[in-house]
Motif scaffolding. Structure first.
Motif, PDB file in Angstrom:
ATOM      1  N   ARG A 280      55.103  18.277 -57.164  1.00 41.38           N
ATOM      2  CA  ARG A 280      56.186  17.418 -57.653  1.00 41.38           C
ATOM      3  C   ARG A 280      55.643  16.245 -58.458  1.00 41.38           C
ATOM      4  NH1 ARG A 280      61.175  18.226 -55.024  1.00 41.38           N
ATOM      5  NH2 ARG A 280      61.165  20.379 -54.247  1.00 41.38           N
ATOM      6  N   LEU A 281      54.437  15.820 -58.137  1.00 43.41           N
ATOM      7  CA  LEU A 281      53.798  14.722 -58.864  1.00 43.41           C
ATOM      8  C   LEU A 281      53.028  15.209 -60.086  1.00 43.41           C
ATOM      9  CD1 LEU A 281      52.417  12.670 -55.831  1.00 43.41           C
ATOM     10  CD2 LEU A 281      54.407  12.108 -57.239  1.00 43.41           C
ATOM     11  N   GLY A 282      53.069  16.512 -60.326  1.00 42.22           N
ATOM     12  CA  GLY A 282      52.368  17.071 -61.474  1.00 42.22           C
ATOM     13  C   GLY A 282      50.889  17.246 -61.261  1.00 42.22           C
ATOM     14  N   ALA A 283      50.457  17.328 -59.998  1.00 41.26           N
ATOM     15  CA  ALA A 283      49.036  17.443 -59.693  1.00 41.26           C
ATOM     16  C   ALA A 283      48.717  18.837 -59.160  1.00 41.26           C
ATOM     17  CB  ALA A 283      48.630  16.397 -58.662  1.00 41.26           C
ATOM     18  N   ALA A 284      47.477  19.231 -59.355  1.00 36.19           N
ATOM     19  CA  ALA A 284      47.034  20.511 -58.825  1.00 36.19           C
ATOM     20  C   ALA A 284      46.802  20.397 -57.322  1.00 36.19           C
ATOM     21  CB  ALA A 284      45.744  20.949 -59.519  1.00 36.19           C
ATOM     22  N   GLU A 285      46.945  21.512 -56.625  1.00 35.77           N
ATOM     23  CA  GLU A 285      46.705  21.519 -55.186  1.00 35.77           C
ATOM     24  C   GLU A 285      45.233  21.240 -54.908  1.00 35.77           C
ATOM     25  OE1 GLU A 285      47.205  24.550 -51.378  1.00 35.77           O
ATOM     26  OE2 GLU A 285      48.391  24.853 -53.191  1.00 35.77           O
ATOM     27  N   VAL A 286      44.964  20.521 -53.847  1.00 37.93           N
ATOM     28  CA  VAL A 286      43.591  20.147 -53.510  1.00 37.93           C
ATOM     29  C   VAL A 286      43.073  21.022 -52.382  1.00 37.93           C
ATOM     30  CG1 VAL A 286      43.934  17.773 -54.252  1.00 37.93           C
ATOM     31  CG2 VAL A 286      44.375  18.375 -51.870  1.00 37.93           C
ATOM     32  N   GLY A 287      41.760  20.966 -52.176  1.00 38.69           N
ATOM     33  CA  GLY A 287      41.140  21.783 -51.137  1.00 38.69           C
ATOM     34  C   GLY A 287      41.388  21.261 -49.739  1.00 38.69           C
ATOM     35  N   GLU A 288      40.920  22.017 -48.777  1.00 35.89           N
ATOM     36  CA  GLU A 288      41.088  21.658 -47.371  1.00 35.89           C
ATOM     37  C   GLU A 288      40.241  20.448 -47.008  1.00 35.89           C
ATOM     38  OE1 GLU A 288      43.101  23.003 -45.239  1.00 35.89           O
ATOM     39  OE2 GLU A 288      43.765  24.807 -46.293  1.00 35.89           O
ATOM     40  N   GLU A 289      40.726  19.665 -46.059  1.00 34.14           N
ATOM     41  CA  GLU A 289      40.010  18.518 -45.543  1.00 34.14           C
ATOM     42  C   GLU A 289      39.421  18.858 -44.182  1.00 34.14           C
ATOM     43  OE1 GLU A 289      42.508  15.020 -45.545  1.00 34.14           O
ATOM     44  OE2 GLU A 289      43.795  15.912 -47.066  1.00 34.14           O
ATOM     45  N   THR A 290      38.505  18.015 -43.720  1.00 35.21           N
ATOM     46  CA  THR A 290      38.048  18.178 -42.347  1.00 35.21           C
ATOM     47  C   THR A 290      39.190  17.810 -41.407  1.00 35.21           C
ATOM     48  OG1 THR A 290      37.185  15.928 -42.310  1.00 35.21           O
ATOM     49  CG2 THR A 290      35.661  17.672 -42.923  1.00 35.21           C
ATOM     50  N   LEU A 291      39.337  18.584 -40.347  1.00 29.69           N
ATOM     51  CA  LEU A 291      40.488  18.426 -39.459  1.00 29.69           C
ATOM     52  C   LEU A 291      40.066  17.835 -38.118  1.00 29.69           C
ATOM     53  CD1 LEU A 291      42.179  21.901 -40.084  1.00 29.69           C
ATOM     54  CD2 LEU A 291      42.715  19.718 -41.182  1.00 29.69           C
ATOM     55  N   PRO A 292      40.882  16.960 -37.549  1.00 34.31           N
ATOM     56  CA  PRO A 292      40.608  16.469 -36.195  1.00 34.31           C
ATOM     57  C   PRO A 292      40.892  17.571 -35.183  1.00 34.31           C
ATOM     58  CG  PRO A 292      42.723  15.638 -36.954  1.00 34.31           C
ATOM     59  CD  PRO A 292      42.116  16.371 -38.110  1.00 34.31           C
ATOM     60  N   THR A 293      40.178  17.534 -34.084  1.00 33.57           N
ATOM     61  CA  THR A 293      40.344  18.610 -33.089  1.00 33.57           C
ATOM     62  C   THR A 293      40.696  18.096 -31.700  1.00 33.57           C
ATOM     63  OG1 THR A 293      37.962  18.542 -32.606  1.00 33.57           O
ATOM     64  CG2 THR A 293      38.702  20.101 -34.304  1.00 33.57           C
ATOM     65  N   ASN A 294      40.641  16.802 -31.498  1.00 34.67           N
ATOM     66  CA  ASN A 294      40.880  16.249 -30.165  1.00 34.67           C
ATOM     67  C   ASN A 294      42.022  15.232 -30.248  1.00 34.67           C
ATOM     68  OD1 ASN A 294      40.363  13.990 -28.047  1.00 34.67           O
ATOM     69  ND2 ASN A 294      39.164  15.725 -27.277  1.00 34.67           N
ATOM     70  N   ARG A 295      43.044  15.416 -29.402  1.00 28.83           N
ATOM     71  CA  ARG A 295      44.233  14.561 -29.473  1.00 28.83           C
ATOM     72  C   ARG A 295      43.911  13.100 -29.213  1.00 28.83           C
ATOM     73  NH1 ARG A 295      49.514  17.437 -26.685  1.00 28.83           N
ATOM     74  NH2 ARG A 295      49.634  19.243 -28.085  1.00 28.83           N
ATOM     75  N   LYS A 296      43.155  12.832 -28.164  1.00 33.01           N
ATOM     76  CA  LYS A 296      42.843  11.451 -27.839  1.00 33.01           C
ATOM     77  C   LYS A 296      41.999  10.813 -28.929  1.00 33.01           C
ATOM     78  CE  LYS A 296      40.801   8.400 -24.361  1.00 33.01           C
ATOM     79  NZ  LYS A 296      40.080   8.295 -23.060  1.00 33.01           N
ATOM     80  N   ALA A 297      41.046  11.581 -29.451  1.00 25.72           N
ATOM     81  CA  ALA A 297      40.181  11.054 -30.504  1.00 25.72           C
ATOM     82  C   ALA A 297      40.999  10.692 -31.736  1.00 25.72           C
ATOM     83  CB  ALA A 297      39.109  12.076 -30.869  1.00 25.72           C
ATOM     84  N   TYR A 298      41.927  11.563 -32.102  1.00 22.76           N
ATOM     85  CA  TYR A 298      42.726  11.288 -33.291  1.00 22.76           C
ATOM     86  C   TYR A 298      43.675  10.108 -33.071  1.00 22.76           C
ATOM     87  CZ  TYR A 298      45.577  11.954 -37.428  1.00 22.76           C
ATOM     88  OH  TYR A 298      46.233  11.751 -38.615  1.00 22.76           O
ATOM     89  N   ASP A 299      44.207   9.974 -31.872  1.00 19.80           N
ATOM     90  CA  ASP A 299      45.070   8.835 -31.551  1.00 19.80           C
ATOM     91  C   ASP A 299      44.284   7.524 -31.698  1.00 19.80           C
ATOM     92  OD1 ASP A 299      47.678   7.783 -30.288  1.00 19.80           O
ATOM     93  OD2 ASP A 299      46.132   6.956 -28.987  1.00 19.80           O
ATOM     94  N   LEU A 300      43.049   7.503 -31.201  1.00 18.22           N
ATOM     95  CA  LEU A 300      42.213   6.307 -31.341  1.00 18.22           C
ATOM     96  C   LEU A 300      41.942   5.998 -32.812  1.00 18.22           C
ATOM     97  CD1 LEU A 300      39.696   7.035 -28.458  1.00 18.22           C
ATOM     98  CD2 LEU A 300      41.194   5.026 -28.584  1.00 18.22           C
ATOM     99  N   TYR A 301      41.658   7.040 -33.592  1.00 17.27           N
ATOM    100  CA  TYR A 301      41.411   6.853 -35.022  1.00 17.27           C
ATOM    101  C   TYR A 301      42.641   6.256 -35.712  1.00 17.27           C
ATOM    102  CZ  TYR A 301      41.257   8.192 -39.955  1.00 17.27           C
ATOM    103  OH  TYR A 301      41.328   8.181 -41.321  1.00 17.27           O
ATOM    104  N   MET A 302      43.813   6.814 -35.433  1.00 13.06           N
ATOM    105  CA  MET A 302      45.043   6.326 -36.062  1.00 13.06           C
ATOM    106  C   MET A 302      45.316   4.874 -35.673  1.00 13.06           C
ATOM    107  SD  MET A 302      46.559   8.680 -37.990  1.00 13.06           S
ATOM    108  CE  MET A 302      48.352   8.714 -37.903  1.00 13.06           C
TER     109      MET A 302
END
Length: 625
Positions: free
Chosen positions: A293-315
């Motif tokens: 919608r913004l006129g940009a090409a799709e980008v590649g995959e990012e590294t994904l978080p795997t642990n709920r508590k870890a990601y909550d702390l990061y956020m």
């Protein structure tokens, strides 16, 4: 005819059909009265008053009150045009005009005192500021009332494409709004848009405004055209969220500034405890739906978080302030997060950023500061190993190596950054940062201009003001400082510009407006205010003791010239020598710096100058070979 005669529009007086532009005229009458103390149209009878409204031109606002800025008179006159087609066409247009005036006055109040010579009386604009500010405060109420009434009837086109290399589409991601009273999820206001910014920044055909710039826009306070204009963005991305029982419901939308048109809207619902799923859904929808919608090409995959508590702390860490306590707490949370999920690259990059800022504070222990810088660099490298396209980590690594005096390595990395993303303002800024430390001011300023041509609003580019200041291009330095008005860092650097322009009174006035807790500010005030010599010398030594605990060589080079100006020659020479020893090749800046005139003929200065030139030559030989 129904209404109050003195505030009627011409079409209302004539009994013609009315629309919202009649209200614009009536509001213009109120603003005229607020500004001047009298009404624009007068008459002893209703007939005479009607004739005045229909035929007479209102007096000039600034002739009746010369203390007011001329632009205010032009705004009011446009409200009072007889022909509705010639007036401001909506309350939103009026609101934007008033807000623009308010911002001009605020910026002027910060910079105007430092731009006038000390021997002169206050300028006309300075006088107007003092008189106009009460009016501007009242105008803020008008702005709030207009926004609250949601008079969104007219629109104004705003340029939407960056004029820099690649003509990228400029996008700003704004804070989200928590629609509930649940303070436990307030951190998502900043954390979610920070994640979206990271994803969008991977698209080379978009110019993403740094979230450090856009996060100052309060959630839910979206005025599309005005915000887009300030940020130089053609599209704004924002959203809202609320908690419903154990579910978190989040709405995302992208708005095209020109026309205030919704480009895209989507909705995500997850368990309130499942932020991993929230991130997964948001990133996927941004990649597959929003980017096209913004006129940009799709980008590649990012590294994904795997642990709920870890990601909550990061956020949660993303929402913490960038002051000393905020950085310390965020770093502790990120370390705990990475112990649970060591493969999540953004957390390593954020930890490096927080540690870099901790190292920038005085820790009263040079070795401790060096250890923190070294750890921050290791963590930035780890982030790039996991995700080579993580731009924040790349820029952070360039800055860290530069601050530690490893200029050739930093330059190689900045060149690699530019090879990957020649379209990136951050890449050009990174190179400018290295070149400034190497003493190549012309080249540094050129890269700064390229960064700003791509992204004209980022507060990060404020650092470029140092290169322009050292090169004697003081007005351009002020323009870069104006990217982040009101901060203490800006105030410090305005002071140095004032002194180099021979305006010590203005420098003192600016410094006294700030926080006087740091000892170096006490020293600056004492010197400029004519304190007893023993007090100045004592504060100079205390300041020197602090600066010798800092890793960043430029800080020593920044304070050294001021100490020379104040007559503390030995501490000045010590800091200049230390800066070069730590890798700050500050020649030819010292050759043209008026602040060091008092030490220019000393033998020690000649030695420091020669060492600076040798430092620069070694850098040039390394990067050219």
């Amino acid at each position: 005819i129904l209404g109050t005669y003195p505030y009627m529009s011409p079409e209302q007086v004539e009994g013609k059909p009315l629309d919202h532009r009649s209200d614009i005229f009536s509001l213009g009458v109120v603003l005229f009265e607020m500004a001047t103390g009298r009404r624009p149209f007068e008459g002893g009878t209703s007939a005479a008053l009607s004739a005045s409204i229909l035929k007479d031109e209102p007096p000039s606002v600034t002739e009746l009150n010369a203390a007011l800025p001329g632009h205010l008179g032009r705004i009011i006159r446009r409200c009072l045009e007889k022909d509705p087609d010639h007036r401001l066409q909506s309350a939103l247009d009026l609101r934007n005009e008033l807000d623009s005036l308010r911002r001009e006055l605020r910026t002027e109040s910060i910079l105007s005192t430092s731009q006038r010579a000390p021997e002169r009386a206050p300028s006309a604009m300075g006088s107007r500021l003092g008189t106009a500010m009460p009016w501007v405060a009242f105008a803020v109420l008008v702005l709030a009332a207009l926004a609250a009434g949601r008079w969104w009837l007219g629109r104004e086109a705003v340029p939407g494409v960056s004029e820099g290399p690649g003509a990228q589409t400029a996008v700003a991601v704004l804070p989200f709004q928590n629609l509930t009273d649940d303070g436990a999820i307030d951190y998502l206001e900043l954390a979610v848009p920070d994640e979206i910014t990271t994803t969008l920044s991977r698209a080379s055909d978009l110019s993403i405004r740094p979230f450090s710039t856009t996060s100052s826009y309060g959630p839910g306070e979206l005025e599309v055209i005005a915000t887009g204009d300030r940020l130089g963005a053609s599209s704004l991305v924002t959203g809202q969220y609320y908690r419903e029982a154990d579910q978190l419901v989040l709405t995302l939308e992208a708005i095209e500034v020109e026309g205030n048109r919704v480009l895209w809207r989507d909705r995500v619902m997850v368990s309130v405890d499942d932020l991993l799923s929230l991130r997964s859904q948001i990133v996927e929808r941004v990649r597959t739906d929003l980017l096209p919608r913004l006129g940009a090409a799709e980008v590649g995959e990012e590294t994904l978080p795997t642990n709920r508590k870890a990601y909550d702390l990061y956020m949660r860490s993303l929402a913490l302030a960038e002051d000393f306590d905020g950085n310390r707490i965020a770093a502790e949370m990120l370390e705990e997060s990475l112990a649970l999920d060591p493969e999540f690259a953004p957390a390593w990059a954020e930890l490096a950023s927080r540690q870099n800022r901790i190292g920038n504070y005085n820790l009263a222990d040079l070795e401790q500061a060096r250890a923190i810088y070294a750890e921050a660099e290791r963590n930035a490298r780890r982030a790039l190993e996991l995700d080579p396209e993580l731009l924040d980590a790349m820029q952070r690594l360039v800055v860290l190596r530069t601050d530690r005096g490893r200029l050739a390595e930093a330059h190689d990395l900045a060149e690699e950054f530019l090879e990957r993303r020649a379209d990136s303002a951050a890449a050009h800024f990174s190179k400018s940062y290295v070149l400034r430390y190497a003493g190549l001011l012309e080249e540094s300023m050129r890269e700064c201009e390229l960064a700003r041509s791509i992204d004209p609003t980022s507060r990060s580019w404020r650092s470029c003001a140092i290169a322009f200041n050292l090169a004697g291009r003081y007005e351009r330095a002020r323009e870069f400082l104006a990217l982040d008005p009101g901060s203490e860092w800006i105030r410090d650097n305005v002071v140095m510009i004032d002194l180099r322009q021979g305006r010590p009174e203005s420098a003192l006035e600016a410094m006294k407006l700030g926080d006087q807790t740091p000892v170096y500010r006490q020293y600056i005030v004492a010197c400029l205010d004519g304190a007893p010599r023993e007090d100045v010398d004592r504060l100079a030594q205390q300041t020197y003791d602090v600066y010798t605990t800092l890793v960043d060589a430029e800080q020593s080079a920044w304070m050294g010239p001021f100490m020379a100006y104040c007559g503390n020659h030995q501490t000045a020479l010590g800091l200049l020598r230390r800066g070069i020893e730590l890798g700050y090749c500050s020649m030819p800046a010292l050759d043209s710096d008026p602040l060091v005139d008092s030490i220019r003929d000393l033998p020690e200065f000649a030695e420091i100058r020669a060492a600076g030139i040798a430092c620069r030559e070694r850098f040039l030989a390394r990067v050219s070979g």
